[in-house]
Design a protein around this motif. Sequence first.
Motif, PDB file in Angstrom:
ATOM      1  N   LYS A  93       0.804  -1.126  -0.067  1.00  0.00           N
ATOM      2  CA  LYS A  93      -0.126  -0.017  -0.166  1.00  0.00           C
ATOM      3  C   LYS A  93       0.965   1.126   0.310  1.00  0.00           C
ATOM      4  O   LYS A  93       1.800   1.362   0.659  1.00  0.00           O
ATOM      5  CB  LYS A  93      -0.921   0.056   1.221  1.00  0.00           C
ATOM      6  CG  LYS A  93      -1.840   1.344   1.347  1.00  0.00           C
ATOM      7  CD  LYS A  93      -2.660   1.320   2.642  1.00  0.00           C
ATOM      8  CE  LYS A  93      -3.471   2.347   2.539  1.00  0.00           C
ATOM      9  NZ  LYS A  93      -4.436   2.377   3.915  1.00  0.00           N
ATOM     10  N   ILE A  94       0.844   2.218  -0.842  1.00  0.00           N
ATOM     11  CA  ILE A  94       1.241   3.443  -0.657  1.00  0.00           C
ATOM     12  C   ILE A  94       0.426   4.361   0.136  1.00  0.00           C
ATOM     13  O   ILE A  94      -0.707   4.745  -0.086  1.00  0.00           O
ATOM     14  CB  ILE A  94       1.326   3.981  -2.074  1.00  0.00           C
ATOM     15  CG1 ILE A  94       2.075   3.196  -3.303  1.00  0.00           C
ATOM     16  CG2 ILE A  94       1.836   5.495  -2.236  1.00  0.00           C
ATOM     17  CD1 ILE A  94       1.830   3.630  -4.836  1.00  0.00           C
ATOM     18  N   VAL A  95       1.092   4.535   1.433  1.00  0.00           N
ATOM     19  CA  VAL A  95       0.814   5.582   2.242  1.00  0.00           C
ATOM     20  C   VAL A  95       0.850   6.755   1.976  1.00  0.00           C
ATOM     21  O   VAL A  95       0.036   7.804   2.270  1.00  0.00           O
ATOM     22  CB  VAL A  95       1.498   5.083   3.667  1.00  0.00           C
ATOM     23  CG1 VAL A  95       1.014   6.085   4.738  1.00  0.00           C
ATOM     24  CG2 VAL A  95       1.210   3.734   4.089  1.00  0.00           C
ATOM     25  N   LYS A  96       2.121   7.114   1.303  1.00  0.00           N
ATOM     26  CA  LYS A  96       2.383   8.560   1.096  1.00  0.00           C
ATOM     27  C   LYS A  96       3.349   8.515  -0.218  1.00  0.00           C
ATOM     28  O   LYS A  96       4.244   8.029  -0.354  1.00  0.00           O
ATOM     29  CB  LYS A  96       3.199   9.258   2.033  1.00  0.00           C
ATOM     30  CG  LYS A  96       3.423  10.835   1.678  1.00  0.00           C
ATOM     31  CD  LYS A  96       4.417  11.360   3.015  1.00  0.00           C
ATOM     32  CE  LYS A  96       4.834  12.742   2.872  1.00  0.00           C
ATOM     33  NZ  LYS A  96       5.291  13.334   4.131  1.00  0.00           N
ATOM     34  N   LEU A  97       3.015   9.454  -1.182  1.00  0.00           N
ATOM     35  CA  LEU A  97       3.803   9.731  -2.390  1.00  0.00           C
ATOM     36  C   LEU A  97       3.663  11.035  -2.746  1.00  0.00           C
ATOM     37  O   LEU A  97       2.655  11.836  -2.924  1.00  0.00           O
ATOM     38  CB  LEU A  97       2.998   8.806  -3.365  1.00  0.00           C
ATOM     39  CG  LEU A  97       3.888   8.993  -4.707  1.00  0.00           C
ATOM     40  CD1 LEU A  97       5.127   8.760  -4.779  1.00  0.00           C
ATOM     41  CD2 LEU A  97       3.148   8.217  -5.893  1.00  0.00           C
ATOM     42  N   THR A  98       4.794  11.842  -2.430  1.00  0.00           N
ATOM     43  CA  THR A  98       5.091  13.077  -2.845  1.00  0.00           C
ATOM     44  C   THR A  98       6.243  13.387  -3.902  1.00  0.00           C
ATOM     45  O   THR A  98       6.927  12.246  -4.229  1.00  0.00           O
ATOM     46  CB  THR A  98       5.264  13.931  -1.644  1.00  0.00           C
ATOM     47  OG1 THR A  98       6.551  13.666  -1.031  1.00  0.00           O
ATOM     48  CG2 THR A  98       4.094  13.933  -0.569  1.00  0.00           C
TER      49      THR A  98
END
Length: 120
Positions: A93-98
């Motif tokens: 799961k991608i929790v955060k992508l910036t």
Amino acid sequence: MHKITFFFLATMLLAACGSDTPPPTELLGNWRGAAWMVEGTLTDRDAGAVLFRFDDQYNYEASYGDQEEAGTYSVEGDKLYTNAAGQMKKMVKIVKLTADTLEMEMNRAGTKENLVLVRE
């Protein structure tokens, strides 16, 4: 221990080929581990030894120490799927992508692990 850890990390990443959706531009490029947490607690695992590279042709490469894998990937919603040559499909799961941070959540035998990576 690190080889076992990478094996579990690798088995939690899954892949699907041929997505019609372009990969998120924020994902493209080179990433290095910055923090590795188990159940919310920072571990002493060498997160800095974890490297990922994602390109715009749905190819990825990953390494942890002397272990390497490469294959294809796709993103569906908040799920990152990878398919390394000769391995089972895996998912995180991608929790955060910036632009500069990628945080992945993995489930290893019922234990939640988060790996935070930063753009190189």
